[in-house]
Enzyme design. Structure first.
Site, mmCIF file in Angstrom:
data_model
loop_
_atom_site.group_PDB
_atom_site.id
_atom_site.type_symbol
_atom_site.label_atom_id
_atom_site.label_comp_id
_atom_site.label_asym_id
_atom_site.label_seq_id
_atom_site.Cartn_x
_atom_site.Cartn_y
_atom_site.Cartn_z
ATOM 1 N NE ARG A 240 -3.728 -10.381 -16.376
ATOM 2 C CZ ARG A 240 -3.594 -9.223 -14.185
ATOM 3 N NH1 ARG A 240 -3.882 -10.531 -13.845
ATOM 4 N NH2 ARG A 240 -3.079 -9.126 -14.080
ATOM 5 C CG ASP B 231 -8.669 -3.500 -1.207
ATOM 6 O OD1 ASP B 231 -9.909 -2.668 -0.422
ATOM 7 O OD2 ASP B 231 -8.629 -3.726 -2.353
ATOM 8 C CB SER C 1 -4.176 -3.363 -2.596
ATOM 9 O OG SER C 1 -5.719 -3.653 -2.602
ATOM 10 C CG ASP D 92 -5.999 -0.012 -0.653
ATOM 11 O OD1 ASP D 92 -6.563 -0.988 -0.723
ATOM 12 O OD2 ASP D 92 -5.641 0.646 -1.813
ATOM 13 N N GLY E 224 0.758 -9.044 -12.009
ATOM 14 C CA GLY E 224 1.234 -7.181 -11.841
ATOM 15 C C GLY E 224 1.319 -7.289 -10.450
ATOM 16 C CB THR E 225 -0.464 -6.686 -6.825
ATOM 17 O OG1 THR E 225 -1.820 -7.699 -7.074
ATOM 18 C CG2 THR E 225 -1.226 -5.859 -8.205
HETATM 19 C C1 G16 Z 1 -4.446 -3.986 -7.841
HETATM 20 C C2 G16 Z 1 -5.200 -3.310 -9.056
HETATM 21 C C3 G16 Z 1 -6.599 -4.230 -9.287
HETATM 22 C C4 G16 Z 1 -6.364 -5.191 -9.495
HETATM 23 C C5 G16 Z 1 -5.709 -6.140 -9.069
HETATM 24 C C6 G16 Z 1 -5.035 -7.283 -8.722
HETATM 25 O O1 G16 Z 1 -5.965 -4.335 -6.447
HETATM 26 O O2 G16 Z 1 -5.903 -1.892 -8.360
HETATM 27 O O3 G16 Z 1 -7.143 -3.544 -10.755
HETATM 28 O O4 G16 Z 1 -7.047 -6.179 -10.275
HETATM 29 O O5 G16 Z 1 -4.494 -4.925 -8.330
HETATM 30 O O6 G16 Z 1 -3.923 -7.583 -10.304
HETATM 31 P P1 G16 Z 1 -2.898 -8.535 -10.724
HETATM 32 O O7 G16 Z 1 -4.089 -9.540 -10.916
HETATM 33 O O8 G16 Z 1 -2.470 -8.254 -11.633
HETATM 34 O O9 G16 Z 1 -2.419 -8.937 -9.181
HETATM 35 P P2 G16 Z 1 -4.909 -3.959 -5.844
HETATM 36 O O10 G16 Z 1 -6.993 -3.281 -4.618
HETATM 37 O O11 G16 Z 1 -4.846 -4.750 -5.207
HETATM 38 O O12 G16 Z 1 -4.330 -2.461 -5.579
#
Ligand code: G16
Length: 533
Positions: A498, A279, A65, A281, A501-502
């Site tokens: 926080r 973005d 993404s 994807d 998670g990505t």
């Molecule tokens: C993903 C999730 C979203 C989230 C984003 C950032 O988006 O699908 O719900 O807001 O990651 O998450 P984090 O703050 O945990 O890094 P995408 O568009 O990257 O798939």
């Protein structure tokens, strides 16, 4: 249970690196060269998920993404196009971390036994990927996983994430009365374009917009869709070098525009004209424009949520059908947007943890549930019972009929499976056209509190644990009190921390009454996360 045929042999091609994997906000996501073994194992897991669901089709999307080109990721999509059920995230994590073939086989056997999965059923899985260079190699790893699990599979090639979500739902509803559509990209374009024309019934003004496609898969797909909407919208795509994957998300795209709060490269803006950024994807979108004084104005997920909520609220009243409408946000929502929704529009607002999976489930509790993350990821869900009620309504006036027809067309226009940049683009343009609103009319509904979103690299982000929909830290001990002490010094101050998670970072959000103060608050909180060197 007999060992899986070929598991030992094919696992050798996909050795596990010395890394701990975790199924995060949107699946597994990290540097692409670490993902081979994980994606191979996702092939096994997705097949088991389909077998567990008695042969319903599940999907696997290979994408990272908004992340940089050298990253990649993978997530499993459930049959209705929803994110993977939470328990299975744990199973996926354990598969990914198995340190040997024997351990993987044991975990597989244990899961089959625990959930009484009939592995005699073949399992049906579809898959797709974004435009990253590592995509084909990782698809090959996934296909090796399918060779072991014996799934019936179909490769949908390079697609946007929401297109794959759409297709999996179509495949699973194909024979039923609530068929979601034709399970093809063509079916997707036809469904959206026909719905758009119905929503705009009677409004002939063609809308012209320039889109920054982040050099990702969304560029060619929106160009394809535009062919079905000639005379209704005219689209110019910039940052459309999807065939040069090293440029993906580089100084452009929705995440860049939102976090930097500035124009993406490649756009020379005309004052007061609307622009949009996808973005990588195409599951997120933000809008922006430049005002008469050349100020950059961002219209992010919060602004999209408020625009949709107010429009749908009016239609709901006119339809006289009587159902609840609510909005779901996360802690990243600007304080002014929440205040506007609550005090001006008077719609209920719920706050969940970050991640579409959380917002989506919360939105399902409303008759019409609008959910958007501030970063532009979101959609509007219609309760199927509401659709039934709308269709069966006894109409007493043309205005009521129009409202009902519009709501029904909107439920087709808006992707019901997940946030979708293309579908959301059409939704926003339709609302602006019907309301005859300029970008500044839209922007003037409320004024954002100045804010700053920063990233901090720390040694171990897993120690950052939160509560209260991620608004407060419970670990490391004592840190939240220090944040509170700093926040108190800022007018209308709000800040929280926080772990992403990505990405391998901790995010710091701060807002206050001026840009300078928001920046200062973010900086002071960020400093707390790193002990002095
Ligand atoms: C993903 C999730 C979203 C989230 C984003 C950032 O988006 O699908 O719900 O807001 O990651 O998450 P984090 O703050 O945990 O890094 P995408 O568009 O990257 O798939």
């Amino acid at each position: 249970m007999a060992p899986l045929k070929n598991l030992a042999q094919l696992s050798l091609r996909h050795p596990k690196p010395k890394v701990v994997f975790s199924y995060g906000t949107a699946g597994f996501r990290t540097k692409a060269d670490l993902l081979d073994s994980t994606i191979f194992r996702v092939g096994l897991l997705a097949t088991l998920r389909s077998q567990y669901l008695r042969n319903r089709v599940v999907a696997v999307m290979i994408t990272a993404s908004h992340n940089p080109p050298e990253d990649n990721g993978v997530k499993v999509v459930d049959p209705e196009g929803e994110m993977l059920e939470a328990h299975w995230e744990t199973y996926a994590t354990s598969f990914a971390n198995a340190s040997s073939v024997e351990e993987l086989q044991t975990l597989y056997n244990q899961l089959v036994e625990k959930l009484e999965i009939d592995t005699g059923i073949p399992g049906r899985v579809i898959y797709g990927r974004d435009s990253r260079e590592s995509g084909p190699r990782l698809v090959a790893a996934l296909e090796d996983g399918f060779k072991v699990s014996g799934a019936e599979v179909a490769d949908y090639g390079v697609v946007t994430t929401p297109q794959l979500h759409y297709i999996v739902r179509c495949l699973n509803t194909k024979e039923s009365s609530d068929s979601y559509g034709e399970p093809t990209e063509l079916g997707y374009y036809e469904k959206l374009s026909e719905a758009y024309k119905k929503v705009l019934n009677g409004y002939s003004k063609a809308y012209s917009i320039t889109i920054d496609a982040a050099n990702g898969v969304g560029g060619p797909k929106i160009e394809e869709l535009a062919k079905y909407l000639e005379g209704f919208i005219s689209v110019k795509v910039v940052n459309n070098k999807y065939d040069q994957p090293q440029l993906l998300n580089s100084n452009c795209g929705a995440d860049y525009v939102k976090t930097q709060q500035k124009l993406p490269s490649g756009i020379e803006p005309e004052n007061l004209k609307l622009y949009a950024s996808f973005d990588g994807d195409a599951d997120r979108i933000v809008f922006f424009f430049v005002d008469e004084e050349n100020n950059f104005k961002l219209l992010d997920g919060d602004k999209i949520a408020t625009l949709c909520a107010s429009f749908l609220h009016d239609l709901a009243v006119q339809s006289d059908v009587g159902f609840s409408l609510g909005v779901v946000q996360t802690a990243y929502a600007n304080g002014s947007s929440t205040e506007y929704l609550t005090n001006t529009l008077k719609v209920p607002v719920e706050c969940t943890a970050t991640g579409v999976k959380h917002l989506h489930h919360a939105a399902q509790h409303f008759g019409i549930g609008v959910y958007f993350e501030a970063n532009g990821h979101g959609t509007v869900l219609f309760d199927p019972n509401i659709i039934g009620t709308l269709k069966a309504s006894k109409v007493s006036s043309p205005a009521q009929q129009l409202a009902i027809d519009s709501l029904l067309a909107l439920s087709d226009l808006i992707n019901q499976t997940v946030g979708d940049a293309i579908s959301d683009l059409l939704l926003v343009i339709a609302i602006l056209t019907i309301k005859d609103w300029s970008p500044s009319d839209w922007d003037s509904c409320y004024t954002d509190l100045p804010n700053r979103l920063s990233k901090v690299e720390v040694k171990d982000r897993t120690i950052f644990k939160t509560t209260d929909a991620e608004r407060r830290l419970v670990s490391p001990p004592g840190l939240q009190n220090k944040i509170d002490d700093i926040v108190k010094q800022f007018p209308k101050g709000r800040s929280f921390v926080r772990a992403s998670g990505t990405e391998n970072v901790v995010r710091v959000y701060a807002e206050s009454t001026s840009r300078v103060l928001a920046d200062e608050l973010a900086l002071k909180v960020s400093r707390l996360l790193k002990p002095p060197q």
